[in-house]
Design a protein around this motif. Structure first.
Motif, mmCIF file in Angstrom:
data_model
loop_
_atom_site.group_PDB
_atom_site.id
_atom_site.type_symbol
_atom_site.label_atom_id
_atom_site.label_comp_id
_atom_site.label_asym_id
_atom_site.label_seq_id
_atom_site.Cartn_x
_atom_site.Cartn_y
_atom_site.Cartn_z
ATOM 1 N N ASP A 164 19.916 -15.123 1.402
ATOM 2 C CA ASP A 164 20.556 -13.808 1.490
ATOM 3 C C ASP A 164 19.654 -12.678 0.989
ATOM 4 N N ALA A 165 18.407 -12.998 0.672
ATOM 5 C CA ALA A 165 17.511 -11.988 0.112
ATOM 6 C C ALA A 165 17.246 -10.875 1.123
ATOM 7 N N ARG A 166 17.204 -9.662 0.641
ATOM 8 C CA ARG A 166 16.912 -8.494 1.485
ATOM 9 C C ARG A 166 15.630 -7.830 1.008
ATOM 10 N N LYS A 167 15.055 -7.045 1.882
ATOM 11 C CA LYS A 167 13.841 -6.322 1.525
ATOM 12 C C LYS A 167 14.155 -5.177 0.572
ATOM 13 N N HIS A 168 13.189 -4.827 -0.264
ATOM 14 C CA HIS A 168 13.326 -3.607 -1.054
ATOM 15 C C HIS A 168 13.308 -2.410 -0.111
ATOM 16 N N THR A 169 14.029 -1.370 -0.453
ATOM 17 C CA THR A 169 14.023 -0.159 0.362
ATOM 18 C C THR A 169 12.665 0.532 0.242
ATOM 19 N N ASN A 170 12.432 1.511 1.109
ATOM 20 C CA ASN A 170 11.177 2.268 1.045
ATOM 21 C C ASN A 170 11.016 2.964 -0.303
ATOM 22 N N ASP A 171 12.109 3.529 -0.811
ATOM 23 C CA ASP A 171 12.054 4.193 -2.117
ATOM 24 C C ASP A 171 11.748 3.192 -3.222
ATOM 25 N N GLU A 172 12.332 1.999 -3.121
ATOM 26 C CA GLU A 172 12.084 0.969 -4.126
ATOM 27 C C GLU A 172 10.631 0.501 -4.072
ATOM 28 N N ARG A 173 10.102 0.338 -2.873
ATOM 29 C CA ARG A 173 8.704 -0.094 -2.748
ATOM 30 C C ARG A 173 7.753 0.943 -3.338
ATOM 31 N N LEU A 174 8.073 2.220 -3.137
ATOM 32 C CA LEU A 174 7.248 3.277 -3.717
ATOM 33 C C LEU A 174 7.330 3.249 -5.238
#
Length: 224
Positions: A164-174
């Motif tokens: 169920d893992a999801r990607k980090h958002t763009n803001d989170e990656r930054l």
């Protein structure tokens, strides 16, 4: 969850990862393995020849400090703790107090390890509730995995897996990039290729804390 797994370990007494995974089938195997590793490091389990054994002697008792603590006075240990908290390097501590390099490396490495274990346990709790796909970083052929929860960056030397893992958002990656670079520059300047995840966890833990916060935090981890 950790207490639940410990109770299950006590009941099984002796088991493999596959055996306990079959029973605790609602827990992702990578998360379960990480919990078992934590219990081994706390002395509540013994791991030998791919078999986990419940440690009846220590059981739920408080984690024992390494034996090398017994060879130093409380005053010397306090000096070492304070040196770690204000970023005094090993060689300078040797010059100041006459400790050997071996002694200083043992203490500083243990401090980093318990800091890493604390943040790892916190990471697992977040991951269980909201699994994420980590951001990966490599330094001197050493790979670490980064997770962001509530604006706090966590480091792991293992890839936590969940369907169920999801990607980090763009803001989170930054945000991960900014926090990582801030700590990485300090680690890089010391050339900490060996056990990179421990050094990175140390810098993430220290950031934003004054001496008193670091000092009380380490003492809590060691003696509480």
């Amino acid at each position: 969850m950790k207490d639940r797994i410990l109770r299950l370990c006590r009941r099984l007494d002796k088991f493999t990862l596959d055996e306990i995974s079959t029973i605790a089938e609602d827990i992702d195997e990578s998360v379960l393995e990480l919990l078992l590793l934590t219990l081994v490091q706390e002395g509540k389990l013994i791991f030998k020849d791919n078999i986990y054994l419940y440690n009846k002697e220590q059981g739920c008792n408080k984690q024992r400090l390494p034996q090398f603590f017994q060879h130093h006075s409380k005053t010397d240990i306090d000096y070492i703790i304070k040196g770690f908290c204000i970023d005094i390097e090993v060689l300078k501590m040797i010059d100041l107090f006459g400790f050997s390099k071996h002694v200083m490396n043992n203490f500083y490495q243990y401090f980093r390890t318990i800091i890493y274990e604390q943040q790892k346990n916190e990471l697992v709790k977040y991951f269980e509730k909201s699994p994420k796909i980590p951001q990966e970083r490599i330094y001197m052929n050493t790979k670490v995995y980064l997770y962001l929860y509530e604006h706090k960056l966590f480091v792991s030397d293992k890839y936590l897996i969940s369907k169920d893992a999801r990607k980090h958002t763009n803001d989170e990656r930054l945000e991960i990039k900014n926090i990582y670079l801030r700590s990485y520059r300090k680690v890089l300047s010391r050339s900490f290729a060996h056990r990179f995840h421990l050094h990175l966890a140390e810098e993430l833990w220290k950031y934003g804390k004054d001496f008193s916060e670091r000092y009380s935090g380490i003492n809590t981890l060691l003696f509480a």
